[in-house]
Design a protein around this motif. Structure first.
Motif, mmCIF file in Angstrom:
data_model
loop_
_atom_site.group_PDB
_atom_site.id
_atom_site.type_symbol
_atom_site.label_atom_id
_atom_site.label_comp_id
_atom_site.label_asym_id
_atom_site.label_seq_id
_atom_site.Cartn_x
_atom_site.Cartn_y
_atom_site.Cartn_z
ATOM 1 N N TYR A 158 -0.317 5.616 0.286
ATOM 2 C CA TYR A 158 -1.332 6.659 0.174
ATOM 3 C C TYR A 158 -0.715 7.982 0.587
ATOM 4 O O TYR A 158 -0.175 8.080 1.675
ATOM 5 C CB TYR A 158 -2.570 6.390 1.042
ATOM 6 C CG TYR A 158 -3.565 7.509 0.852
ATOM 7 C CD1 TYR A 158 -4.340 7.556 -0.298
ATOM 8 C CD2 TYR A 158 -3.647 8.552 1.756
ATOM 9 C CE1 TYR A 158 -5.205 8.619 -0.518
ATOM 10 C CE2 TYR A 158 -4.498 9.613 1.548
ATOM 11 C CZ TYR A 158 -5.273 9.646 0.409
ATOM 12 O OH TYR A 158 -6.114 10.704 0.184
ATOM 13 N N SER A 203 3.390 4.590 2.955
ATOM 14 C CA SER A 203 2.150 4.299 3.674
ATOM 15 C C SER A 203 2.219 4.721 5.132
ATOM 16 O O SER A 203 1.275 4.492 5.887
ATOM 17 C CB SER A 203 1.823 2.799 3.607
ATOM 18 O OG SER A 203 2.809 2.045 4.287
ATOM 19 N N ASN A 250 0.827 -1.214 0.000
ATOM 20 C CA ASN A 250 0.000 0.000 0.000
ATOM 21 C C ASN A 250 0.857 1.259 0.000
ATOM 22 O O ASN A 250 1.967 1.280 0.524
ATOM 23 C CB ASN A 250 -0.923 0.002 1.221
ATOM 24 C CG ASN A 250 -1.721 1.285 1.358
ATOM 25 O OD1 ASN A 250 -1.322 2.204 2.064
ATOM 26 N ND2 ASN A 250 -2.843 1.344 0.674
ATOM 27 N N THR A 282 5.997 0.884 -4.094
ATOM 28 C CA THR A 282 5.310 1.496 -2.948
ATOM 29 C C THR A 282 6.167 1.257 -1.704
ATOM 30 O O THR A 282 5.882 0.361 -0.905
ATOM 31 C CB THR A 282 3.900 0.913 -2.754
ATOM 32 O OG1 THR A 282 3.992 -0.518 -2.632
ATOM 33 C CG2 THR A 282 2.988 1.258 -3.916
#
Length: 271
Positions: free
Chosen positions: A124, A229, A122, A224
């Motif tokens: 973000y 994250s 993940n 990533t």
């Protein structure tokens, strides 16, 4: 198994098992330019160890028909529509990369339909470099080569199967997705990741609902990286994190047993 979702056939791998109403359900959500097969080991294990499994192909990917959806929000609504079609009241969502954003958004829009979240690889926000977005639009074969290299720890990594190439398998899967859906699928998926902005609201909904959350991150991930994250993980204070060594972004295939063990421990917990 095929379901009708928004008037289009939607394919889900179930481990050759029928869905049983008395069993907990796991929904596996793949990332950009791939399909359900990236979860081969994990989905099959759980299908044979007390869970319903729906390892899905998103629209425009794999065996699911219809145009590829252009934003994470629509993909999350599609997941909820799939649960409706399968007559599943509540499920745990396991998402990788773009799939982790979809799982996150599904928890925002329908938190009572979700029992647990496992977010692999993940980030973000999941910002995609402008150069890669342009390459995905103008030179999809080149983008596939670049992502294949960047998603794996190294080109000569050994597997348990003699002569089997992790990079070769990943490359061929993405090439097959291009053949199935030639409408710039990679650019569509990357743009959806790049444009998603609901992560903070999703974290609030997850915290309010106290949904169990697991982040599974690869220590050598260049797509990533773990720091990408960090803010989201810190905003979901009850979330747990497992970091897996000696693998990159394709952690389900590079370290399949370590991923499976992390998921087993998380999903078999009673709360």
């Amino acid at each position: 198994m095929l379901f009708q979702v928004n008037h289009q056939p939607a394919y889900c791998y179930t481990g050759s098992k029928p869905l049983q109403p008395n069993l907990p359900t796991l929904v596996f959500i793949h990332g950009a330019q791939t399909d359900h097969s990236v979860w081969a080991l994990q989905s099959r294990y759980f299908a044979h160890h007390g869970f319903n499994v729906l390892a899905l192909d998103l629209p425009g990917h794999g065996r699911s028909l219809g145009a590829a959806l252009t934003n994470v929000e629509d993909m999350a609504h599609w997941i909820i529509a799939l649960l409706d079609a399968a007559q599943i009241a509540q499920a745990s969502l396991i998402g990788h990369s773009m799939g982790s954003l979809i799982a996150l958004e599904a928890a925002r829009i329908a938190p009572t339909r979700i029992s647990k979240l496992a977010l692999l690889g993940n980030a973000y926000p999941m910002k995609v470099a402008d150069a890669l977005l342009t390459m995905a639009h103008d030179d999809e074969p080149g983008a596939i080569e670049l992502v294949t290299t960047w998603s794996h720890l190294n080109a000569t990594q050994q597997t348990a199967i003699p002569g089997f190439s992790l990079q070769g398998s990943a490359r061929r899967l993405m090439q097959r997705m291009s053949a199935i859906n030639p409408a710039q699928l990679f650019h569509t998926d990357f743009s959806a990741c790049n444009n998603y902005q609901q992560g903070e609201l999703a974290a609030q909904a997850i915290t309010a609902q106290q949904l169990p959350v697991l982040f599974v991150m690869a220590k050598q991930d260049r797509m990533t990286p773990t720091k990408a994250s960090a803010a989201l993980r810190s905003s979901i204070v009850h979330a747990k994190t497992v970091e897996i060594d000696q693998c990159g972004h394709s952690l389900m295939t590079e370290q399949p047993d370590a991923v499976l063990n992390a998921l087993k421990q998380f999903l078999n917990q009673s709360h």
